[in-house]
Scaffold this active site. Structure first.
Site, PDB file in Angstrom:
ATOM      1  N   ASP A   9      71.145  38.394  46.882  1.00 13.40           N
ATOM      2  CA  ASP A   9      72.238  38.319  45.929  1.00 13.40           C
ATOM      3  C   ASP A   9      73.306  37.433  46.590  1.00 13.40           C
ATOM      4  OD1 ASP A   9      73.973  39.182  43.764  1.00 13.40           O
ATOM      5  OD2 ASP A   9      75.006  40.374  45.282  1.00 13.40           O
ATOM      6  N   ASP A  11      77.156  36.899  45.428  1.00 14.68           N
ATOM      7  CA  ASP A  11      78.508  37.473  45.461  1.00 14.68           C
ATOM      8  C   ASP A  11      78.467  38.879  46.075  1.00 14.68           C
ATOM      9  OD1 ASP A  11      81.253  38.022  44.683  1.00 14.68           O
ATOM     10  OD2 ASP A  11      80.455  39.090  42.954  1.00 14.68           O
TER      11      ASP A  11
HETATM   12  P1  B16 Z   1      79.637  33.750  36.687  1.00 15.52           P
HETATM   13  P2  B16 Z   1      75.998  38.096  41.927  1.00 15.52           P
HETATM   14  C1  B16 Z   1      77.739  38.042  39.875  1.00 15.52           C
HETATM   15  O1  B16 Z   1      77.256  37.484  41.070  1.00 15.52           O
HETATM   16  C2  B16 Z   1      79.081  38.703  40.136  1.00 15.52           C
HETATM   17  O2  B16 Z   1      78.923  39.822  41.004  1.00 15.52           O
HETATM   18  C3  B16 Z   1      79.668  39.173  38.825  1.00 15.52           C
HETATM   19  O3  B16 Z   1      80.937  39.761  39.053  1.00 15.52           O
HETATM   20  C4  B16 Z   1      79.784  37.973  37.874  1.00 15.52           C
HETATM   21  O4  B16 Z   1      80.311  38.375  36.614  1.00 15.52           O
HETATM   22  C5  B16 Z   1      78.417  37.341  37.693  1.00 15.52           C
HETATM   23  O5  B16 Z   1      77.908  36.944  38.968  1.00 15.52           O
HETATM   24  C6  B16 Z   1      78.454  36.114  36.784  1.00 15.52           C
HETATM   25  O6  B16 Z   1      79.204  35.103  37.402  1.00 15.52           O
HETATM   26  O7  B16 Z   1      80.769  34.035  35.781  1.00 15.52           O
HETATM   27  O8  B16 Z   1      80.009  32.854  37.855  1.00 15.52           O
HETATM   28  O9  B16 Z   1      78.424  33.219  35.943  1.00 15.52           O
HETATM   29  O10 B16 Z   1      76.520  39.313  42.619  1.00 15.52           O
HETATM   30  O11 B16 Z   1      74.845  38.378  40.970  1.00 15.52           O
HETATM   31  O12 B16 Z   1      75.703  36.959  42.875  1.00 15.52           O
HETATM   32 MG    MG Z   2      76.606  40.948  44.209  1.00 12.42          MG
END
Ligand code: B16
Ligand code: MG
Length: 210
Positions: A9, A11
Site C-alpha cells: 500500500d 499512503d
Molecule cells: P486519491 P492508499 C488511499 O491511498 C488513501 O489512503 C485514501 O485516503 C485516499 O482517499 C485514496 O488513496 C484515494 O486517493 O484521491 O489520490 O485518488 O492507502 O490506498 O495508498
Molecule cells: Mg494506506
C-alpha cells in the site's frame, strides 16, 4: 521470507501522504461549512476519493448532486496535488528505502497496490519512479478496498498467484481486501491491531523478520 511477491500500500505504508489528504479535505469541508476532524479522517484510509467524500458529507445537512460532488472532489484533489508537488525524496525514510532494497536484493518482486489515482505522481516525487516491478492503483480499478481488485491486479501484473504474495497495509479496509483476495498480510499502525492481519509489524523493517 517465503513470499515471491510483496505488494505495498502507498499512503501510510511507503510514505505519509495521509496528513496532506487531511489538510486538503479539511480546507474543502471548511469551505462548505461541514464538520471534519482527525477521527473522521481515519475512516478515509485506503478508501477511494468519492467514497471518502460521501463519508465526509454524512455530516452535511445539504444533499449534493453527483455533479456538485465531482466539483468538491476535484477541488480537494487540486489542493492535495499542490501539497504533493512539495514532496521530495526526503519524504521517503531511510528505513523504508533500505528495507525495500534488501527485499529486492533477496529476489522478491515488489509491487504497489494503492487506491490512489495520484500514486505515480507520489512515487515520482519521492524518487521511486520506475523502482517497482508493477503498479496497481486507483487508475486501473473499478472497486476500491475492501474489494480485493487492486491487489488481485497487482499480483496479476507480477505474474504471481495471491497465495504467493504478501500485502503490506496500514488500513483495516486494506487488510480486509487482502484477506478476501486470498493474500497473507502484514499490518502496520492500526492494521497491526486487527485480528485478520497475518503478521502484525511494529515497524516497517520488521518485514525482514518474516
Ligand atoms: P486519491 P492508499 C488511499 O491511498 C488513501 O489512503 C485514501 O485516503 C485516499 O482517499 C485514496 O488513496 C484515494 O486517493 O484521491 O489520490 O485518488 O492507502 O490506498 O495508498
Ligand atoms: Mg494506506
Amino acid at each position: 521470507m517465503e513470499y515471491k511477491g510483496i505488494i505495498f500500500d502507498l499512503d501510510g505504508v511507503i510514505c505519509f501522504t495521509d496528513k496532506y489528504h487531511y489538510m486538503a479535505w479539511k480546507e474543502m469541508a471548511d469551505e462548505i461549512g461541514v464538520y471534519f476532524d482527525e477521527k473522521i479522517n481515519n475512516r478515509l484510509r485506503g478508501v477511494s476519493r468519492m467514497a471518502s467524500l460521501d463519508i465526509i458529507l454524512e455530516k452535511s445537512e445539504k444533499e449534493y448532486s453527483a455533479d456538485e460532488k465531482e466539483i468538491l472532489a476535484s477541488k480537494k484533489n487540486q489542493i492535495y496535488k499542490e501539497l504533493l508537488l512539495k514532496m521530495t525524496p526526503n519524504d521517503l525514510s531511510d528505513e523504508v528505502k533500505e528495507t525495500l532494497d534488501a527485499l529486492k536484493a533477496d529476489g522478491h518482486k515488489l509491487a504497489i497496490g494503492s487506491s490512489s489515482k495520484n500514486a505515480k505522481l507520489i512515487l515520482k516525487q519521492i524518487g521511486l519512479d520506475g523502482y517497482f516491478d508493477a503498479i496497481s492503483d486507483g487508475t486501473n480499478i473499478t472497486h476500491s478496498k475492501p474489494h480485493p481488485e487492486v491487489f488481485l491486479k497487482a499480483a496479476e501484473y507480477l505474474g504471481l498467484k495471491p497465495e504467493e504474495c504478501l500485502v503490506t497495509e496500514d488500513a483495516v479496509a486494506g487488510i480486509d481486501a487482502a484477506s478476501t483476495g486470498g493474500f497473507s498480510s502484514a499490518g502496520i499502525g492500526e492494521a497491526a491491531l486487527y485480528e485478520k492481519t497475518t503478521y502484525p509489524l511494529q515497524t516497517f523493517s520488521d518485514l525482514l523478520k518474516i
